[in-house]
Design a protein around this motif. Structure first.
Motif, PDB file in Angstrom:
ATOM      1  N   PHE A 166       0.832  -1.200   0.000  1.00 18.77           N
ATOM      2  CA  PHE A 166       0.000   0.000   0.000  1.00 18.77           C
ATOM      3  C   PHE A 166       0.869   1.253   0.000  1.00 18.77           C
ATOM      4  CE2 PHE A 166      -2.413   3.402   1.917  1.00 18.77           C
ATOM      5  CZ  PHE A 166      -3.666   3.284   1.338  1.00 18.77           C
ATOM      6  N   LEU A 167       1.942   1.251   0.784  1.00 21.32           N
ATOM      7  CA  LEU A 167       2.828   2.413   0.837  1.00 21.32           C
ATOM      8  C   LEU A 167       3.498   2.654  -0.513  1.00 21.32           C
ATOM      9  CD1 LEU A 167       4.513   1.984   4.345  1.00 21.32           C
ATOM     10  CD2 LEU A 167       2.988   3.831   3.625  1.00 21.32           C
ATOM     11  N   ALA A 168       3.791   1.558  -1.221  1.00 19.30           N
ATOM     12  CA  ALA A 168       4.429   1.706  -2.529  1.00 19.30           C
ATOM     13  C   ALA A 168       3.469   2.262  -3.560  1.00 19.30           C
ATOM     14  CB  ALA A 168       4.979   0.351  -2.992  1.00 19.30           C
ATOM     15  N   GLY A 169       2.156   2.128  -3.340  1.00 16.15           N
ATOM     16  CA  GLY A 169       1.159   2.656  -4.257  1.00 16.15           C
ATOM     17  C   GLY A 169       1.249   2.005  -5.614  1.00 16.15           C
ATOM     18  N   GLY A 170       1.324   2.842  -6.657  1.00 24.75           N
ATOM     19  CA  GLY A 170       1.416   2.307  -8.011  1.00 24.75           C
ATOM     20  C   GLY A 170       2.742   1.629  -8.287  1.00 24.75           C
ATOM     21  N   ARG A 200      -4.639   2.460  -5.819  1.00 21.49           N
ATOM     22  CA  ARG A 200      -4.100   2.561  -7.178  1.00 21.49           C
ATOM     23  C   ARG A 200      -4.794   3.671  -7.962  1.00 21.49           C
ATOM     24  NH1 ARG A 200      -0.942  -1.680  -8.988  1.00 21.49           N
ATOM     25  NH2 ARG A 200      -1.579  -1.298 -11.149  1.00 21.49           N
ATOM     26  N   LEU A 201      -6.044   3.952  -7.603  1.00 21.34           N
ATOM     27  CA  LEU A 201      -6.775   5.031  -8.261  1.00 21.34           C
ATOM     28  C   LEU A 201      -6.534   6.386  -7.601  1.00 21.34           C
ATOM     29  CD1 LEU A 201     -10.182   3.210  -8.860  1.00 21.34           C
ATOM     30  CD2 LEU A 201      -8.431   3.739 -10.573  1.00 21.34           C
ATOM     31  N   GLY A 202      -5.797   6.377  -6.493  1.00 18.62           N
ATOM     32  CA  GLY A 202      -5.483   7.620  -5.800  1.00 18.62           C
ATOM     33  C   GLY A 202      -6.565   8.107  -4.872  1.00 18.62           C
ATOM     34  N   PHE A 203      -7.506   7.235  -4.504  1.00 14.50           N
ATOM     35  CA  PHE A 203      -8.599   7.638  -3.613  1.00 14.50           C
ATOM     36  C   PHE A 203      -8.154   7.506  -2.148  1.00 14.50           C
ATOM     37  CE2 PHE A 203     -11.800   6.097  -7.025  1.00 14.50           C
ATOM     38  CZ  PHE A 203     -11.569   7.263  -7.754  1.00 14.50           C
ATOM     39  N   PRO A 204      -8.325   8.533  -1.341  1.00 11.61           N
ATOM     40  CA  PRO A 204      -7.901   8.464   0.072  1.00 11.61           C
ATOM     41  C   PRO A 204      -8.621   7.381   0.873  1.00 11.61           C
ATOM     42  CG  PRO A 204      -8.313  10.733  -0.593  1.00 11.61           C
ATOM     43  CD  PRO A 204      -8.839   9.865  -1.696  1.00 11.61           C
ATOM     44  N   VAL A 205      -9.814   6.969   0.407  1.00  8.36           N
ATOM     45  CA  VAL A 205     -10.554   5.962   1.161  1.00  8.36           C
ATOM     46  C   VAL A 205      -9.785   4.649   1.239  1.00  8.36           C
ATOM     47  CG1 VAL A 205     -11.825   4.972  -0.798  1.00  8.36           C
ATOM     48  CG2 VAL A 205     -12.877   4.993   1.467  1.00  8.36           C
ATOM     49  N   GLY A 206      -8.799   4.480   0.350  1.00  6.68           N
ATOM     50  CA  GLY A 206      -7.993   3.262   0.410  1.00  6.68           C
ATOM     51  C   GLY A 206      -7.292   3.098   1.748  1.00  6.68           C
ATOM     52  N   GLY A 207      -6.813   4.223   2.311  1.00  2.76           N
ATOM     53  CA  GLY A 207      -6.171   4.156   3.623  1.00  2.76           C
ATOM     54  C   GLY A 207      -7.136   3.716   4.706  1.00  2.76           C
ATOM     55  N   SER A 208      -8.391   4.129   4.598  1.00  3.34           N
ATOM     56  CA  SER A 208      -9.395   3.720   5.584  1.00  3.34           C
ATOM     57  C   SER A 208      -9.639   2.214   5.512  1.00  3.34           C
ATOM     58  CB  SER A 208     -10.702   4.476   5.348  1.00  3.34           C
ATOM     59  OG  SER A 208     -10.512   5.863   5.495  1.00  3.34           O
ATOM     60  N   TYR A 209      -9.702   1.691   4.290  1.00  2.00           N
ATOM     61  CA  TYR A 209      -9.891   0.246   4.141  1.00  2.00           C
ATOM     62  C   TYR A 209      -8.686  -0.524   4.690  1.00  2.00           C
ATOM     63  CZ  TYR A 209     -14.189   0.327   1.364  1.00  2.00           C
ATOM     64  OH  TYR A 209     -15.500   0.462   0.954  1.00  2.00           O
TER      65      TYR A 209
END
Length: 494
Positions: free
Chosen positions: A137-141, A201-210
């Motif tokens: 997750f930290l690495a992102g794309g 991967r889409l750049g949505f901040p909600v990813g961190g919440s998940y």
């Protein structure tokens, strides 16, 4: 002339009408009655005569035994029967108790310890999957294929270990319920991770919440359940050890009684016949002695091997597993410190407020340090001590690099902090490299201690090999010898 009637004034009573010598009213003589014939005695007891109480078969047997004991041949028969029964009972109890201990030792080697290790692997796989997911997750794309593959491998390994544990656990047992709960949570956790990954991967901040929700599921539900399963399997392992290493006191005590009875019988024979040896009784004594010595020596060697496998195998494995779990949790919390970016805080006893994940990281590293120090003390050879020493060095370097990453993070240079944690820079001196070194060293140490355990536990189990069957066979021979020895004496009375 008129008739003159003369009336008798005799006071004698007239005879009974049908008594002997009487005359009936018609003048005919009446035959006297026949004398009474006594009734024939039937098969039942005569009425009114008290009968002795009925005797039981046991009471009659006791009387016969008492009668037999009044003669020397009868006494010899009783002694022979008792000696044979004692020797056979000794062999049966020995076979029974040593079968139980051999079975428990086999369970230690092939059942409870592998299940305990499987439970530890489940915990480690889940914790490592959580760590790999947060690193990706930290690495992102820029998430690497290696990081993704590590996460998927950990999930597959955890699922396979859960399936194996479910197969080997007893139905409706607490362990079975825990395994079922973990299977449900595993599906829920992977769903959260995939949502976090897709949104990230889409750049949505909600990813961190998940991701934080997935980590909460792992830390607060899955890992505690896995730890509970690990504790239960360890308890089962300790129970099997206790059953396998306990001395068979009933068999040993009965063996001493048998030897005492055989010695008494031979002494009695010597005092009555002045003969030093009775071959049958000597043979019975020899077989009983062999069984008793084999029993004590076999259990002693087995106990020594099993205790050695526990002291130099299980204890080290437990410490190493705990240390590896602490390192995995520390790495996960280190990653989540950057994911949350201060969103999760906790208040310390002194009233100060700190980052919750960084605070947990420090606690996990403290547990790792204590575990490695204890593992170094328990390591009894260079092959076991070397990887632990390597892990200590990796942990110390990890702590140094973590401080550098925290310095960059607190100064506002998030990208520099991220590089120091997950790597990717020019020198790539990341904390992730240190974590991998520690984890690899701990895996090597665990494999070594696993080998040490299998060898020592196998030696302990092998010390009991053949003892149950051998004790039973020798007991039959001993009983036959006792019967033949007494029979030899009885033949002198014929």
């Amino acid at each position: 002339m008129g008739e003159v009637t003369v009336t008798s004034t005799s006071s004698a009573a007239p005879p009974a009408p049908n008594s002997p010598g009487t005359v009936g009213a018609t003048g005919t003589a009446v035959a006297p009655p026949l004398p009474a014939v006594p009734a024939q005695a039937g098969p039942g007891p005569a009425p009114g005569v008290p009968q002795p109480p009925r005797r039981t078969a046991f009471a009659e047997g006791v009387d016969q035994l008492r009668a037999a004991a009044t003669t020397e041949p009868g006494r010899l028969r009783i002694i022979g029967a008792l000696l044979a029964a004692l020797v056979v009972a000794f062999g049966a109890v020995t076979a029974w108790q040593m079968t139980d201990r051999s079975s428990a030792a086999d369970d230690v080697l092939h059942n409870s310890q592998p299940l305990s290790s499987a439970a530890a692997d489940i915990y480690s796989s889940l914790a490592d999957a959580n760590t790999a997911a947060s690193s990706g997750f930290l690495a992102g794309g820029d998430e690497t294929a290696a990081s993704r593959e590590r996460y998927q491998r950990d999930i597959r390994n955890a699922a396979a270990k859960l399936s194996s544990a479910a197969t080997n656990s007893e139905p409706d047992s607490p362990s079975a319920a825990t395994i079922a709960r973990l299977n449900e949570l595993l599906s829920e956790y992977t769903g959260y991770i995939e949502r976090a990954r897709a949104n990230n991967r889409l750049g949505f901040p909600v990813g961190g919440s998940y991701l934080r929700l997935a980590n909460e599921t792992m830390q607060e539900q899955m890992l505690p359940e896995a730890e509970k399963l690990y504790a239960k399997e360890n308890q089962r392992l300790r129970s099997d050890y206790a059953d396998a290493t306990s001395y068979p006191w009933a068999a040993i005590g009965l063996g001493v009684v048998v030897l005492g009875a055989l010695v008494w019988a031979q002494r009695r024979n010597y005092r009555r016949t002045n003969r030093v040896l009775n071959h049958g009784l000597v043979a019975a004594t020899a077989t009983a002695t062999v069984v008793l010595l084999w029993l004590v020596a076999g259990q002693t060697f087995a106990r020594s091997g099993l205790n050695d496998s526990y002291d130099h195998g299980i204890r080290s494995l437990n410490v190493l597993h705990d240390a590896r779990i602490a390192s995995l949790k520390a790495r996960g919390n280190e990653n989540l410190t950057l994911v949350a970016r201060g969103a999760e805080t906790t208040e310390l006893k002194d009233g100060s407020v700190v980052d919750a994940y960084d605070n947990d990281f420090n606690g996990d590293m403290s547990a790792l340090g204590k575990g490695l120090a204890e593992a170094e003390q328990l390591a009894d050879d260079s092959a076991g001590k070397k990887p632990v020493t390597s892990a200590v060095g990796g942990m110390e370097e990890w702590e140094k690099r973590h401080k550098d990453a925290q310095t960059a993070y607190k100064s506002g240079d998030f990208q520099q902090a991220l590089t120091k944690v997950i790597g990717g820079g020019k020198d790539d001196k990341s904390t992730g490299e240190c974590f991998d070194n520690v984890d690899t060293a701990l895996k090597t140490a665990i494999e070594h201690e696993q080998t040490e355990f299998r060898q020592a536990a196998g030696n302990g189990r092998d010390a009991m090999t053949g003892l149950p069957i051998g004790a039973g066979a020798l007991a039959v021979l001993g009983a036959a010898g006792a019967v033949l020895g007494i029979g030899r004496r009885l033949s002198e009375y014929r």
